[in-house]
Write a protein that holds these residues in place. Structure first.
Motif, mmCIF file in Angstrom:
data_model
loop_
_atom_site.group_PDB
_atom_site.id
_atom_site.type_symbol
_atom_site.label_atom_id
_atom_site.label_comp_id
_atom_site.label_asym_id
_atom_site.label_seq_id
_atom_site.Cartn_x
_atom_site.Cartn_y
_atom_site.Cartn_z
ATOM 1 N N ALA A 78 0.764 -1.287 0.155
ATOM 2 C CA ALA A 78 -0.074 0.002 0.251
ATOM 3 C C ALA A 78 0.950 1.352 0.034
ATOM 4 O O ALA A 78 0.717 2.269 -0.810
ATOM 5 C CB ALA A 78 -0.830 0.104 1.481
ATOM 6 N N GLY A 79 1.832 1.343 0.876
ATOM 7 C CA GLY A 79 2.797 2.540 0.930
ATOM 8 C C GLY A 79 3.395 2.317 -0.259
ATOM 9 O O GLY A 79 3.675 3.770 -1.105
ATOM 10 N N ASN A 80 4.263 1.625 -0.853
ATOM 11 C CA ASN A 80 5.006 1.720 -1.993
ATOM 12 C C ASN A 80 4.109 2.181 -3.236
ATOM 13 O O ASN A 80 4.384 2.788 -4.130
ATOM 14 C CB ASN A 80 5.857 0.664 -2.353
ATOM 15 C CG ASN A 80 7.018 0.417 -1.484
ATOM 16 O OD1 ASN A 80 8.096 1.122 -1.683
ATOM 17 N ND2 ASN A 80 6.872 -0.222 -0.327
ATOM 18 N N ALA A 81 2.871 1.601 -3.384
ATOM 19 C CA ALA A 81 1.990 1.909 -4.405
ATOM 20 C C ALA A 81 1.589 3.273 -4.435
ATOM 21 O O ALA A 81 1.550 3.983 -5.479
ATOM 22 C CB ALA A 81 0.762 0.795 -4.641
ATOM 23 N N ALA A 82 1.363 3.851 -3.296
ATOM 24 C CA ALA A 82 0.853 5.002 -2.782
ATOM 25 C C ALA A 82 1.969 6.114 -3.339
ATOM 26 O O ALA A 82 1.478 7.189 -4.008
ATOM 27 C CB ALA A 82 0.459 5.295 -1.516
ATOM 28 N N ALA A 83 2.994 5.860 -3.222
ATOM 29 C CA ALA A 83 4.347 6.585 -3.655
ATOM 30 C C ALA A 83 4.202 6.728 -5.180
ATOM 31 O O ALA A 83 4.854 7.682 -5.555
ATOM 32 C CB ALA A 83 5.405 6.202 -3.068
ATOM 33 N N MET A 84 3.769 5.653 -5.875
ATOM 34 C CA MET A 84 3.805 5.833 -7.288
ATOM 35 C C MET A 84 2.534 5.965 -7.861
ATOM 36 O O MET A 84 2.404 5.994 -8.945
ATOM 37 C CB MET A 84 4.428 4.416 -7.813
ATOM 38 C CG MET A 84 5.846 4.190 -7.463
ATOM 39 S SD MET A 84 7.128 5.616 -7.873
ATOM 40 C CE MET A 84 7.212 5.321 -9.522
ATOM 41 N N GLY A 85 1.598 6.412 -6.964
ATOM 42 C CA GLY A 85 0.153 6.556 -7.528
ATOM 43 C C GLY A 85 -0.689 5.809 -8.083
ATOM 44 O O GLY A 85 -1.299 5.859 -8.939
ATOM 45 N N LEU A 86 -0.570 4.285 -7.648
ATOM 46 C CA LEU A 86 -1.281 3.238 -7.989
ATOM 47 C C LEU A 86 -2.415 3.095 -6.848
ATOM 48 O O LEU A 86 -2.267 3.187 -5.800
ATOM 49 C CB LEU A 86 -0.508 2.051 -8.077
ATOM 50 C CG LEU A 86 0.783 1.920 -9.368
ATOM 51 C CD1 LEU A 86 1.273 0.628 -9.402
ATOM 52 C CD2 LEU A 86 0.213 2.492 -10.543
ATOM 53 N N LYS A 87 -3.644 2.272 -7.272
ATOM 54 C CA LYS A 87 -4.584 1.963 -6.673
ATOM 55 C C LYS A 87 -4.208 0.713 -5.877
ATOM 56 O O LYS A 87 -3.641 -0.208 -6.803
ATOM 57 C CB LYS A 87 -5.825 1.723 -7.347
ATOM 58 C CG LYS A 87 -6.615 3.155 -7.373
ATOM 59 C CD LYS A 87 -7.945 2.899 -7.514
ATOM 60 C CE LYS A 87 -8.281 2.458 -8.947
ATOM 61 N NZ LYS A 87 -9.592 2.480 -9.363
ATOM 62 N N THR A 88 -4.578 0.184 -4.818
ATOM 63 C CA THR A 88 -4.546 -0.994 -4.324
ATOM 64 C C THR A 88 -5.878 -1.862 -3.591
ATOM 65 O O THR A 88 -6.583 -1.159 -3.161
ATOM 66 C CB THR A 88 -3.388 -1.043 -3.166
ATOM 67 O OG1 THR A 88 -3.557 -0.098 -2.237
ATOM 68 C CG2 THR A 88 -2.069 -0.974 -3.565
ATOM 69 N N PHE A 107 -2.439 4.673 3.862
ATOM 70 C CA PHE A 107 -2.100 4.896 2.472
ATOM 71 C C PHE A 107 -2.958 4.688 1.591
ATOM 72 O O PHE A 107 -2.683 4.536 0.318
ATOM 73 C CB PHE A 107 -0.782 3.636 2.366
ATOM 74 C CG PHE A 107 0.211 3.485 3.349
ATOM 75 C CD1 PHE A 107 0.915 4.894 3.438
ATOM 76 C CD2 PHE A 107 0.932 2.621 3.694
ATOM 77 C CE1 PHE A 107 2.007 4.879 4.099
ATOM 78 C CE2 PHE A 107 2.082 2.712 4.691
ATOM 79 C CZ PHE A 107 2.644 3.801 4.889
ATOM 80 N N GLY A 108 -4.118 4.623 1.644
ATOM 81 C CA GLY A 108 -5.236 4.816 0.910
ATOM 82 C C GLY A 108 -5.814 3.445 0.332
ATOM 83 O O GLY A 108 -6.386 3.645 -0.872
ATOM 84 N N ALA A 109 -5.334 2.519 0.928
ATOM 85 C CA ALA A 109 -5.738 1.031 0.183
ATOM 86 C C ALA A 109 -7.079 0.881 0.375
ATOM 87 O O ALA A 109 -7.939 1.159 1.299
ATOM 88 C CB ALA A 109 -5.081 0.046 1.034
ATOM 89 N N ASN A 110 -7.994 -0.060 -0.460
ATOM 90 C CA ASN A 110 -9.001 -0.531 -0.327
ATOM 91 C C ASN A 110 -8.870 -1.822 0.380
ATOM 92 O O ASN A 110 -8.176 -2.887 0.055
ATOM 93 C CB ASN A 110 -9.857 -1.028 -1.681
ATOM 94 C CG ASN A 110 -9.760 0.550 -2.374
ATOM 95 O OD1 ASN A 110 -10.723 1.208 -2.302
ATOM 96 N ND2 ASN A 110 -9.397 0.440 -3.769
ATOM 97 N N VAL A 111 -9.205 -1.867 1.582
ATOM 98 C CA VAL A 111 -8.813 -2.958 2.750
ATOM 99 C C VAL A 111 -9.887 -4.018 2.865
ATOM 100 O O VAL A 111 -11.011 -3.427 3.122
ATOM 101 C CB VAL A 111 -8.474 -2.231 3.691
ATOM 102 C CG1 VAL A 111 -7.906 -3.455 4.710
ATOM 103 C CG2 VAL A 111 -7.442 -1.251 3.765
ATOM 104 N N ILE A 112 -9.731 -5.240 2.452
ATOM 105 C CA ILE A 112 -10.743 -6.140 2.680
ATOM 106 C C ILE A 112 -10.443 -7.155 3.875
ATOM 107 O O ILE A 112 -9.231 -7.739 3.665
ATOM 108 C CB ILE A 112 -10.831 -7.171 1.261
ATOM 109 C CG1 ILE A 112 -10.721 -6.355 0.144
ATOM 110 C CG2 ILE A 112 -12.164 -7.748 1.550
ATOM 111 C CD1 ILE A 112 -11.931 -5.526 -0.244
#
Ligand code: PLP
Length: 346
Positions: A78-88, A107-112
């Motif tokens: 989630a953190g590394n994706a946020a830094a590159m502007g990707l959704k998780t 980090f803005g993840a969609n958490v299930i």
């Protein structure tokens, strides 16, 4: 990586290797080092793999990336994706500690949060990835991730001036880290940058030890219960079992199991002697090392590196269980004096 691939934004890896003299004295080891991988951007070794997953997803022009995880692979992705502007999309078992879930949400993840075991979370994530066509970060599935994990060994070798240690100690869940550690040392050995290979000591919690049992009983692995406080290594069906077992056997190393009590005690010991704060799975390697030194399997003059794989702030509840409560007083000097006296302090 392709030359045109953008550089990652976060500083992953380059964690310190400490010569831990006090801890070594406590254990009876003259050459003990701790590689503190809790100092990665999201506070676990998983960042080494996640950053590769994210960069490969960027290369493939994917916009969404998914994984299931006991916690750290998730927060790290989630953190590394946020830094590159990707959704998780992140699948975690219901028992994941709050600190890790908090990281995911920040980090803005969609958490299930899958109300079931890690195996249930893994299964559901696999089906969802298939259904929606997301980039798959699941470690034992994505072959690039091993290349990220092996960097911990490249760093250890460099930090020891290319003089490989006798033992490298690491906790084991899915078995990806220990396989990556082995690949790193093997690569260096093959190109002649080190002239011997370390033995690997893989450590599991006694409440969930499918791989350690396989090594100790010299047989194939079987699924196990997931019954330990060390959530990051509570993996009953390890996803990288064969590679992990092969790594331990090829290295002429071994595995061992430790109780949750021993894990909590290792958290205290590491903190008090070194100022390093590990989560339960982060210090499980240290707990196993203590056992093998006591049994005389590892000798006092052998050079040993223990990898602390995750930071203790991720799981404050177990840290308090390990270390106890503070001394509570009203804002009163009389009470302070009385409470300290009870404990024969200062
Ligand atoms: C994931 C993890 C491990 C175990 O790694 P595997 O590749 O699953 O064997 C150990 N410690 C921490 C802190 C982890 O997050």
């Amino acid at each position: 990586m392709e030359p045109s691939t953008p550089r990652p934004q976060l500083r992953v890896g380059l964690s310190p290797l400490y010569r831990t003299v006090n801890l070594g004295e406590q254990l009876g080891l003259n050459h003990l080092y701790v590689k503190d991988d809790g100092q990665n951007p999201t506070a676990s070794l998983k960042d080494r793999a996640s950053v590769i997953a994210v960069m490969k997803a960027v290369e493939e022009k994917m916009t969404t990336i998914a994984c299931s995880s006991t916690g750290n692979a998730a927060s790290s992705l989630a953190g590394n994706a946020a830094a590159m502007g990707l959704k998780t999309f992140i699948f975690v078992p219901g028992r994941a500690p709050q600190g890790k879930v908090a990281q995911l949400l920040i980090f803005g993840a969609n958490v299930i949060s899958v109300q079931g075991s890690y195996s249930d979370a893994f299964q559901l994530s696999a089906e969802a990835i298939e259904r929606w066509g997301w980039y798959n970060r699941n470690a034992a599935i994505n072959p690039y991730l091993m290349e990220g994990k092996k960097t911990v060994s490249l760093e250890i070798a460099e930090q020891l001036a290319w003089d490989a240690p006798d033992w490298v100690v690491v906790s084991v869940g899915d078995g990806c880290i220990i396989s990556g550690v082995w690949k790193g040392f093997q690569d260096l050995y093959r190109v002649g940058w080190i002239d011997k290979l370390p033995k690997l000591l893989g450590v599991q919690a006694a409440g969930c030890s499918p791989l350690a049992d396989a090594i100790l009983e010299d047989r194939a692995w079987r699924p196990a219960e997931e019954n330990t406080i060390a959530d990051s290594i509570a993996v009953g069906v390890p996803r990288n079992a064969e590679k992990a077992l092969r790594a331990v056997r090829e290295s002429k190393g071994t595995m061992v199991t430790v109780s949750d009590e021993e894990i909590l005690s290792a958290m205290r010991l590491l903190g008090r002697t070194s100022g390093i704060f590990g989560e339960p799975a982060g210090v499980t390697g240290l707990a196993g090392l203590k056992t093998l030194v006591e049994r005389g399997v590892i000798g006092s003059d052998e050079r040993v590196v223990v990898i602390v794989t995750g930071n203790g702030l991720k799981d404050v509840k177990n840290a308090i269980t390990a270390a106890g409560e503070p001394i509570k007083v009203e804002p009163s000097m009389d009470q302070l004096v009385a409470e300290l006296k009870k404990r024969q302090l200062p």
